[in-house]
Design a protein around this motif. Structure first.
Motif, short mmCIF file in Angstrom:
data_model
loop_
_atom_site.label_atom_id
_atom_site.label_comp_id
_atom_site.label_asym_id
_atom_site.label_seq_id
_atom_site.Cartn_x
_atom_site.Cartn_y
_atom_site.Cartn_z
N LEU A 1 -32.42 -14.40 96.64
CA LEU A 1 -31.29 -13.69 96.05
C LEU A 1 -31.79 -12.83 94.90
O LEU A 1 -32.81 -13.13 94.29
CB LEU A 1 -30.21 -14.66 95.59
N GLN A 2 -31.06 -11.73 94.65
CA GLN A 2 -31.51 -10.77 93.64
C GLN A 2 -30.31 -10.13 92.95
O GLN A 2 -29.28 -9.90 93.59
CB GLN A 2 -32.34 -9.64 94.28
N ALA A 3 -30.47 -9.83 91.68
CA ALA A 3 -29.50 -8.99 90.97
C ALA A 3 -30.15 -7.62 90.82
O ALA A 3 -30.49 -7.18 89.71
CB ALA A 3 -29.15 -9.59 89.62
N PHE A 4 -30.33 -6.97 91.95
CA PHE A 4 -31.03 -5.69 91.97
C PHE A 4 -30.45 -4.88 93.12
O PHE A 4 -30.17 -5.43 94.18
CB PHE A 4 -32.54 -5.92 92.19
N PRO A 5 -30.25 -3.57 92.92
CA PRO A 5 -29.63 -2.78 93.99
C PRO A 5 -30.52 -2.66 95.21
O PRO A 5 -31.74 -2.55 95.10
CB PRO A 5 -29.39 -1.42 93.34
N ASN B 1 -30.64 -5.09 74.68
CA ASN B 1 -29.24 -4.84 75.04
C ASN B 1 -28.87 -5.40 76.40
O ASN B 1 -28.31 -4.71 77.26
CB ASN B 1 -28.92 -3.34 74.96
N ASP B 2 -29.17 -6.67 76.60
CA ASP B 2 -28.84 -7.36 77.85
C ASP B 2 -27.33 -7.41 78.05
O ASP B 2 -26.55 -7.21 77.11
CB ASP B 2 -29.40 -8.80 77.80
N THR B 3 -26.91 -7.68 79.26
CA THR B 3 -25.48 -7.73 79.61
C THR B 3 -25.09 -9.14 80.02
O THR B 3 -25.93 -9.96 80.37
CB THR B 3 -25.17 -6.76 80.76
N ALA B 4 -23.78 -9.40 80.00
CA ALA B 4 -23.27 -10.74 80.30
C ALA B 4 -23.42 -11.09 81.77
O ALA B 4 -23.54 -12.26 82.13
CB ALA B 4 -21.80 -10.85 79.89
N GLN B 5 -23.41 -10.08 82.64
CA GLN B 5 -23.61 -10.32 84.07
C GLN B 5 -24.21 -9.06 84.70
O GLN B 5 -24.16 -7.98 84.11
CB GLN B 5 -22.29 -10.69 84.75
N PRO B 6 -24.78 -9.18 85.88
CA PRO B 6 -25.39 -8.02 86.53
C PRO B 6 -24.34 -7.15 87.21
O PRO B 6 -23.21 -7.58 87.42
CB PRO B 6 -26.30 -8.66 87.58
N HIS B 7 -24.71 -5.91 87.54
CA HIS B 7 -23.81 -5.02 88.28
C HIS B 7 -23.98 -5.18 89.79
O HIS B 7 -23.13 -4.72 90.56
CB HIS B 7 -24.09 -3.56 87.91
N PHE B 8 -25.10 -5.79 90.20
CA PHE B 8 -25.37 -5.98 91.63
C PHE B 8 -25.78 -7.41 91.90
O PHE B 8 -26.38 -8.08 91.05
CB PHE B 8 -26.50 -5.04 92.10
N PHE B 9 -25.45 -7.86 93.08
CA PHE B 9 -25.85 -9.20 93.52
C PHE B 9 -26.11 -9.12 95.02
O PHE B 9 -25.22 -8.74 95.78
CB PHE B 9 -24.73 -10.21 93.21
N THR B 10 -27.33 -9.38 95.42
CA THR B 10 -27.65 -9.38 96.85
C THR B 10 -28.23 -10.74 97.22
O THR B 10 -28.94 -11.36 96.43
CB THR B 10 -28.65 -8.26 97.22
N ILE B 11 -27.91 -11.18 98.42
CA ILE B 11 -28.31 -12.52 98.83
C ILE B 11 -28.74 -12.50 100.30
O ILE B 11 -28.04 -11.97 101.15
CB ILE B 11 -27.17 -13.53 98.56
N ASP B 12 -29.93 -13.02 100.56
CA ASP B 12 -30.54 -12.98 101.90
C ASP B 12 -30.45 -14.33 102.58
O ASP B 12 -30.84 -15.36 102.00
CB ASP B 12 -32.03 -12.62 101.80
N PHE B 13 -29.97 -14.33 103.82
CA PHE B 13 -29.94 -15.53 104.64
C PHE B 13 -30.71 -15.30 105.93
O PHE B 13 -30.56 -14.25 106.57
CB PHE B 13 -28.50 -15.92 105.01
N GLY B 14 -31.53 -16.29 106.31
CA GLY B 14 -32.10 -16.28 107.64
C GLY B 14 -31.05 -16.78 108.63
O GLY B 14 -30.21 -17.62 108.30
N ILE B 15 -31.08 -16.25 109.84
CA ILE B 15 -30.20 -16.72 110.91
C ILE B 15 -31.01 -17.76 111.67
O ILE B 15 -31.94 -17.42 112.41
CB ILE B 15 -29.73 -15.55 111.78
N CYS B 16 -30.68 -19.03 111.44
CA CYS B 16 -31.57 -20.14 111.78
C CYS B 16 -30.92 -21.15 112.72
O CYS B 16 -29.72 -21.10 112.98
CB CYS B 16 -31.99 -20.86 110.49
#
Length: 392
Positions: free
Chosen positions: A112-116, A83-98
């Motif tokens: 990046l992650q689709a995980f809370p 029962n997969d879904t069309a899109q995730p409920h969460f989207f997190t994205i990590d950037f280094g300050i470079c």
């Protein structure tokens, strides 16, 4: 990055205020953080924020354009949940300050992650910084606590009664992130339940709600599914792969689909070049890259200095990537005149009928070590650990 706010914070800072910050968090949640809380927030400019948003919007466009079949390939056969879904409920994205070759400060995608992540904790953390240092009010997140709560409630609880919604984790009291579970319970009125306590009858799941067997209709999932195999003698009535009448928030398959698996497929000036290990070209130099397993969590398995001997010994090369090294900028000055480096994680929700996710909050991480993970720091270091970013 914003000298005026950095100067004022460092002038106002004291160990007493740091203790006060931690004590307020403990009083609000009823728990001690299981991770190190940094003494300092991170200050970044609006210009830097625009760079973060520009990169993220481009990455979201690229993800939306990927074929569904390609994303499905990321999910290991033994981890596929029905029962997969069309899109995730969460989207997190990590950037280094470079720093780039010109010495300019810019973001560089780390993962990046689709995980809370620590949504509830980070909002409380930001508010607590403002309580202890009132001048931060003028540059705090413009989203009010009430709006934040309503967004999170809409995604996690939906139209259900909160008692039919659970935050699911394995041995939650042992997790470093338990303080976030406590804040989530207080914010949304949902219980935290251990996977081992779930009861299954046919297609329905239940938990013990103060002596009453209560049906679970939505699962706010905090379990890393592929980590379960590493727990010895784990006994549960419910297997993730079972056909059950629940709605996943977010569906476990998305943990794999939006992950380091995507890094070789993304292109942007703030996205370091990445390759799957088995596709690493001969004209690139290993010493310019970081070796990462696709599905590790919290930095485990990352090798900052891979060698040919190390990569040759890996049998499942398709489950590793090589990501071009970036240069973190040590620009966050502490009270001793020493400097920390940092990452920022943007915390989005993605409502089911929305074309794009909504940015709710951020999470900062500070370090003085080679990796942005507090376990690698000297024990007496300051300006390290979990933080929050204020944009001025």
């Amino acid at each position: 990055m914003i000298p005026t706010y950095r100067k004022q914070f460092n002038q106002d800072f004291s160990q007493e205020k740091y203790s006060q910050l931690k004590e307020i968090l403990r009083q609000k949640s009823g728990l001690e953080p299981g991770f190190r809380v940094s003494e300092s927030p991170i200050f970044l400019t609006q210009e830097f924020k625009h760079k973060l948003i520009d990169a993220t919007e481009s990455i979201i466009d690229q993800i939306k354009a990927l074929p569904v079949e390609l994303l499905q390939k990321a999910v290991p056969e033994n981890c596929k949940v029905p029962n997969d879904t069309a899109q995730p409920h969460f989207f997190t994205i990590d950037f280094g300050i470079c720093s780039n070759e010109k010495g300019e400060v810019e973001p560089q995608l780390i993962e990046l992650q689709a995980f809370p992540s620590l949504y509830a904790f980070q909002k409380a953390y930001e508010e607590t910084f403002c309580e202890v240092y009132p001048f931060l009010d003028e540059i705090k997140n413009p989203m009010s606590p009430e709006d934040f709560k309503n967004y999170l409630k809409e995604v996690i609880v939906g139209d259900e009664n909160p008692e039919n919604v659970v935050l699911l984790e394995i041995f939650p009291e042992k997790q470093k992130t338990a303080i976030d579970f406590a804040f989530t319970e207080k914010l949304l009125g949902i219980p935290t339940v251990c996977l081992t306590k779930i009861k299954k009858e046919g297609r329905k799941l239940y938990y013990d709600n103060n002596g009453t067997l209560t049906q679970i209709k939505r699962i706010y999932n905090r379990v890393i599914f592929d980590e379960l195999d590493k727990i010895p003698n784990l006994t549960t009535e419910f297997d993730f792969r079972d056909e059950v009448d629940v709605q996943w928030i977010t569906h476990p398959n998305w943990f794999f689909k939006i992950s380091k698996f995507l890094l070789p497929l993304l292109h942007h000036q703030y996205v370091p070049k990445s390759y799957f290990l088995h596709e690493f070209p001969s004209d690139e130099k290993l010493e310019d890259f970081v070796l990462k397993p696709l599905f590790s969590f919290a930095g485990s398995g990352v090798n900052l200095n891979p060698t040919q001997e190390i990569t040759d010994a890996i049998s499942d090369k398709e489950n590793y990537i090589l990501q071009r090294k970036v240069s973190y900028s040590p620009i966050f000055e502490d009270i001793n005149g020493e400097f920390s480096k940092a990452e920022i994680r943007l915390l989005y929700i993605w409502r089911e009928n929305d074309e794009r996710p909504i940015l709710l909050e951020n999470l900062g991480r500070m370090t003085k070590a080679a990796m942005v993970n507090v376990d690698f720091n000297k024990k007496d270091a300051i300006w390290i650990g979990s933080s929050n970013v204020f944009f001025g």
